[in-house]
Scaffold this active site. Structure first.
Site: not given
Lengths: 226, 226, 226, 226
Positions: C55, C78, C89-90, C157, C168
């Site tokens: 933490s 995301v 943004s598209q 963080n 990943r």
């Protein structure tokens, strides 16, 4: 401590299995619920758990009403952030005649127990006197002890619960929250045994221990049995 | 209360503006930081704030060390879940010679103040006696009061802080956490004035009040001035 | 792919160590930063990591600007919810002359590569034609492919990053996000080597593998070396 | 679009009211559910909503299965982080014979519609050819368009839904996700009308608009009616 599982997502095991099935098949949402035997649900849950694909466990939530616990416990409990809480307010609810928790180690020692009770009486008396002197209960509560009983409603999803059980069912967790965690685990196992089949401290859920030299030794016992 | 802003994302206003710029332009990340005047940064922040596009405010975080606050305060504080906390443990740190908070309403009343202090002394005495009787400090702490001083390190991003200020800078918030919130707001305004230009309770940040009949009346004053 | 670590909490290792120290000592916040040698910082971080007390790792954040990645990647990225994102943004940025990602397996196959490029040209042509016909770019973008390059700013963080790397950096992760995760790990290791000393897939961070029969075998290699 | 509310916390209005009642009364959890008339439930919900005390709304969750939406939509949807998602994988599920979304503005224009369909056919053809050439479907999917249909299971609690409706039911939201949000709102209103009585964009839920010069003018209409 009084614990009651007051609400939960209906048919939670099937709900998790359905969500997982959507990810890995071309099947439509309409058909998700059908054509899945109970054994298939169980097998899928087992697979998800063993592979650590726990995001589907988030689709089901469990709500508990908890009474007769101390503010020591709730201060720890609310540190779990992937959860929702509604706690009885000491600001709005007067604490004339409050109840309190006695730690077993205190109860087991007559002299300690007497001093503890005497102090609780003194705290109650001072709280009442302060209020009588015109101090608002929201300030009078500063004298209340950690031991003071409180009530709280908690909602967690199954993934968050699994994490909570890993941390708080551990022998090294503080006794009061460990008792609560074990009682919560009993409740959810009763309604969703396959979601929580291996729930518990990491020695049970994952076969490892992070307590180092402070280990309770349970893991060694589990390994010896195998 | 002792409050110190110990760490924060460097150049926080520019960091937020850069992130926003990426969303609405074809410009590359390399060039994001350059070619943006200070006035452009300010205009963009103002625009984001007025349109409620606050997700970019999350890219910058602020870490505070807080001392000399009660556990009444920290129990409320840690309910803010989009934040990170490290709190001094009553389980691992002994509380011989603990300090405590006195609410102003108690301090202002001589008789209440005397009773309060007397109780705190009694609590300290009982804590020490329990430990002397062999009760572990993790159980002895059950006698400690809400008033007991604690220390906590808190990190929040700017968006979470804005929400915190809306709730806790409000006149209707409990006095101790309101004092803390106001002090935190002063700290962040000093280093990122344009991120927190309209930070505060909703009467200031949004021009509305949700307290109904309990309103402090500040909003009426703000409106009258306009 | 272009990756740049654009901002991070200053002196992140010490910030984490300080926060941890507060929890387990009676020391005040003022003194936290002083009197801690670099070796003490390192030892404390090692201890926190080995006990899973992560933490405190949340008090430091890292912000990356990422360019030249596909929307396959960002759609996965995301999904990590304990993070903050600002994406190009598209809807607001026109995609005349868009760039695109070519998977290595496609690039390695001449025939596949040619078909891929031909389709991308066709997509660009159709996008342009739709816009010329009066279709707004927010609707024209429906024809854009997963391969279309995008830009995104991400803040996580250190605790969230450790989790991200576990998932990943794994050999079983999809190649594009794995490449990104490995590059991000390199960046943060360069500025906070002791926070991320054992960061990586669970075979490295925890000595276990959850991929079952799909395992890449790396864990067996690590164990064999020991 | 096909939307189905597949699971939700039973008796959600009462569950929220019970949780709130615990906070403000000395009543025990056992009695919470009893002795509360339906009118009392409604009054309490109304009060909570008007005062913005929405934390109790988190105790109830709603799970939707969604089909026939584009990846434009899901990329926006999963940005809502206080929610749980399980999405059909393009990595594990082959996309031979994929369906796709046609934006109304494209469908309404014969020439645009023809070009759109032609491109979709070309995408399908290229996807199939790449797979036939030995490209794994996890790489072949790079050619798939934003328009490609996907399926997703979403769970949000009532508070998170209220926020979702504020952002996505707004006239200024992108049409596809707005249609979804409106359909979701219809579903939850049918089972918990009093939880979602004033749910919708901020002009409805809060009486304000953050769109500035881009406003759709609906707020002015609402105010004129009053």
């Amino acid at each position: 401590m009084k614990l009651k599982l007051i609400k939960y997502t209906p048919d939670p095991e099937r709900a998790v299995a359905m969500s997982a099935r959507l990810c890995y098949s071309a099947i439509g949402a309409e058909e998700l619920e059908k054509n899945m035997t109970d054994a298939q649900v169980g097998n899928l849950l087992e697979k998800l758990r063993s592979m650590g694909h726990l995001s589907t466990f988030e689709h089901v939530s469990f709500t508990f009403a908890i009474e007769g616990v101390s503010r020591v416990l709730t201060h720890q409990l609310v540190r779990h952030r992937i959860a929702s809480y509604s706690q009885q307010s000491q600001r709005y609810v007067a604490e004339h005649g409050f109840e309190y928790i006695v730690p077993p180690s205190v109860a087991a020692n007559a002299e300690a127990g007497a001093k503890y009770q005497e102090l609780m009486n003194k705290i109650q008396q001072t709280y009442d006197e302060l209020v009588a002197l015109g101090v608002h209960q929201e300030d009078a509560r500063y004298v209340l002890g950690n031991a003071t009983e409180t009530k709280i409603v908690v909602t967690m999803n199954a993934r968050s619960l699994l994490h909570f059980f890993e941390k708080r069912c551990c022998q090294r967790a503080q006794w009061e929250i460990r008792n609560l965690a074990n009682a919560m685990l009993d409740e959810v196992k009763a309604v969703a045994p396959r979601l929580f089949a291996q729930a518990g401290p990491t020695c049970i859920s994952g076969g490892y221990c992070t307590e180092g030299a402070m280990t309770c030794g349970r893991l060694a016992g589990i390994k010896a049995q195998k």
